[in-house]
Design an enzyme around this catalytic site. Structure first.
Site, PDB file in Angstrom:
ATOM      1  N   ASP A 184       0.959  -1.193  -0.023  1.00  0.00           N
ATOM      2  CA  ASP A 184      -0.130   0.061   0.094  1.00  0.00           C
ATOM      3  C   ASP A 184       0.872   1.115   0.084  1.00  0.00           C
ATOM      4  O   ASP A 184       2.026   1.295   0.520  1.00  0.00           O
ATOM      5  CB  ASP A 184      -0.839   0.219   1.071  1.00  0.00           C
ATOM      6  CG  ASP A 184      -1.965   0.926   1.184  1.00  0.00           C
ATOM      7  OD1 ASP A 184      -2.197   1.456   0.003  1.00  0.00           O
ATOM      8  OD2 ASP A 184      -2.891   1.086   2.060  1.00  0.00           O
ATOM      9  N   HIS A 209       2.636   3.376  -9.242  1.00  0.00           N
ATOM     10  CA  HIS A 209       2.592   1.920  -9.405  1.00  0.00           C
ATOM     11  C   HIS A 209       3.632   1.255 -10.141  1.00  0.00           C
ATOM     12  O   HIS A 209       4.272   0.086  -9.752  1.00  0.00           O
ATOM     13  CB  HIS A 209       1.309   1.559 -10.160  1.00  0.00           C
ATOM     14  CG  HIS A 209      -0.121   1.900  -9.275  1.00  0.00           C
ATOM     15  ND1 HIS A 209      -0.195   1.593  -8.032  1.00  0.00           N
ATOM     16  CD2 HIS A 209      -1.022   2.578  -9.806  1.00  0.00           C
ATOM     17  CE1 HIS A 209      -1.405   1.925  -7.655  1.00  0.00           C
ATOM     18  NE2 HIS A 209      -2.020   2.384  -8.636  1.00  0.00           N
ATOM     19  N   LEU A 216      11.875 -20.038  -4.256  1.00  0.00           N
ATOM     20  CA  LEU A 216      10.864 -19.281  -3.828  1.00  0.00           C
ATOM     21  C   LEU A 216       9.690 -19.250  -4.710  1.00  0.00           C
ATOM     22  O   LEU A 216       9.578 -19.451  -5.790  1.00  0.00           O
ATOM     23  CB  LEU A 216      11.145 -17.693  -4.004  1.00  0.00           C
ATOM     24  CG  LEU A 216      10.114 -16.632  -3.454  1.00  0.00           C
ATOM     25  CD1 LEU A 216       9.899 -16.787  -1.818  1.00  0.00           C
ATOM     26  CD2 LEU A 216      10.430 -15.310  -3.873  1.00  0.00           C
TER      27      LEU A 216
HETATM   28  C1  FPP Z   1      -2.062   0.224  -3.592  1.00  0.00           C
HETATM   29  O1  FPP Z   1      -1.570   1.560  -3.214  1.00  0.00           O
HETATM   30  C2  FPP Z   1      -1.327  -0.600  -4.402  1.00  0.00           C
HETATM   31  C3  FPP Z   1      -2.075  -1.527  -5.479  1.00  0.00           C
HETATM   32  C4  FPP Z   1      -3.675  -1.405  -5.612  1.00  0.00           C
HETATM   33  C5  FPP Z   1      -1.584  -1.961  -6.455  1.00  0.00           C
HETATM   34  C6  FPP Z   1      -0.199  -2.554  -6.496  1.00  0.00           C
HETATM   35  C7  FPP Z   1       0.695  -2.776  -7.498  1.00  0.00           C
HETATM   36  C8  FPP Z   1       2.027  -2.831  -7.621  1.00  0.00           C
HETATM   37  C9  FPP Z   1       2.853  -2.709  -6.459  1.00  0.00           C
HETATM   38  C10 FPP Z   1       2.611  -2.846  -9.041  1.00  0.00           C
HETATM   39  C11 FPP Z   1       2.388  -3.953  -9.856  1.00  0.00           C
HETATM   40  C12 FPP Z   1       2.722  -5.349  -9.341  1.00  0.00           C
HETATM   41  C13 FPP Z   1       2.615  -6.264  -9.968  1.00  0.00           C
HETATM   42  C14 FPP Z   1       2.892  -7.738  -9.342  1.00  0.00           C
HETATM   43  C15 FPP Z   1       2.345  -6.623 -11.284  1.00  0.00           C
HETATM   44  P1  FPP Z   1      -2.573   2.839  -3.505  1.00  0.00           P
HETATM   45  O2  FPP Z   1      -2.642   2.907  -4.872  1.00  0.00           O
HETATM   46  O3  FPP Z   1      -3.779   2.204  -2.903  1.00  0.00           O
HETATM   47  O4  FPP Z   1      -1.883   3.514  -2.578  1.00  0.00           O
HETATM   48  P2  FPP Z   1      -2.645   4.962  -1.904  1.00  0.00           P
HETATM   49  O5  FPP Z   1      -3.206   4.025  -0.735  1.00  0.00           O
HETATM   50  O6  FPP Z   1      -1.356   5.903  -1.478  1.00  0.00           O
HETATM   51  O7  FPP Z   1      -3.540   5.591  -2.642  1.00  0.00           O
END
Ligand code: FPP
Length: 260
Positions: free
Chosen positions: A25, A42, A136
């Site tokens: 997050d 992201h 892993l």
């Molecule tokens: C949450 O941060 C993150 C996500 C919903 C997406 C996670 C994706 C990645 C880490 C990159 C891609 C990974 C793979 C495995 C392909 P948020 O956007 O909710 O952050 P915020 O709470 O600050 O808004």
């Protein structure tokens, strides 16, 4: 950390968690702090995924499970969802060779029927290519929800009852065999970055005895040193699995043989 020698039904506790599950997050806030569009967070988050996969493999972690896209994330702005889908596709296309070379086995769990056919095909190929790897096991939870997982397991058991024409014996162990991650032990350590302290419909069944670690660090900044801090915190925990401290001490000295 209390070390528990082999017992019939208490999971063995080791200094390095066998299974780490992470809610990644804080991507959006990482980007906004830098006056960048949320999606830049992201992209940077994918770099952190690479770092943490390597760091876990180097430490001998056996299972790493990452919550990449929850069943609730479809509610995000359309542009952000389609960016995440493209990022997923490019990760599947570009990273698989490297994962494979490093002996990593990839699994994807969640309701994949909601994804476009191209993603489903890439997932199928990536899983098949890495299936025999013994390093892993990296699990990506995509369109996953803990409640969905419990429901789909329940439906399978109900179907078995219908097919057999009789109620089947169901206990915790046999129920867990129907969960999406039946191939993995339950997580030892759950990490959530980004400052929130909730489970957000992640592995609801499997987190029952997991140690939790929350950090304010945003996911794109989560690195090898941050992982070390999380593991150091885990090592200080006493995992009692319902028992008393005194029982665990006696057990580690092999004074008692505990039954379930
Ligand atoms: C949450 O941060 C993150 C996500 C919903 C997406 C996670 C994706 C990645 C880490 C990159 C891609 C990974 C793979 C495995 C392909 P948020 O956007 O909710 O952050 P915020 O709470 O600050 O808004």
């Amino acid at each position: 950390m209390t070390y528990i020698s082999s017992t019939v039904c208490t999971p063995t506790v080791t200094d390095v968690p066998r299974h780490i599950a992470i809610i990644m997050d804080g991507n959006g806030r990482w980007a906004q702090r830098r006056r960048l569009p949320r999606v830049a967070g992201h992209t940077k988050g994918l770099d952190a995924v690479r770092t943490i996969v390597e760091a876990c493999a180097a430490r001998g972690v056996e299972f790493l499970t990452l919550f990449a896209f929850s069943s609730e994330n479809w509610r995000r702005p359309v542009d952000e969802v389609s960016f995440l889908m493209r990022l997923f596709i490019s990760a599947l296309e570009r990273e698989i060779a490297r994962l494979h070379t490093n002996g990593i086995r990839l699994r994807v769990v969640g309701d994949l029927s909601m994804f476009e056919p191209r993603i489903q095909e890439l997932v199928r190929r990536a899983q098949a290519k890495t299936a025999a790897n013994t390093g892993l096991t990296l699990t990506i939870a995509a369109n996953y929800g803990g409640r969905w997982d419990i429901l789909q397991a329940t439906r399978k058991i109900a179907q078995q009852c219908v097919d057999a024409g009789a109620m089947q014996n169901v206990d915790e162990a046999s129920f867990a065999q129907h969960l999406a991650m039946a191939y993995a032990p339950e997580p030892d350590l759950f990490i959530r970055t980004g400052g929130e302290q909730r489970v957000s419909n992640f592995l609801l069944w499997q987190l029952a005895y997991t140690e939790f670690y929350f950090t304010d660090v945003f996911w794109p900044d989560f690195n090898d040193a941050q992982l070390s801090k999380a593991i150091a915190s885990y090592r200080e925990r006493e995992r009692r699995f319902g028992r008393t401290s005194a029982q665990l001490t006696r057990q580690s000295q092999n004074v008692d043989s505990l039954s379930c």
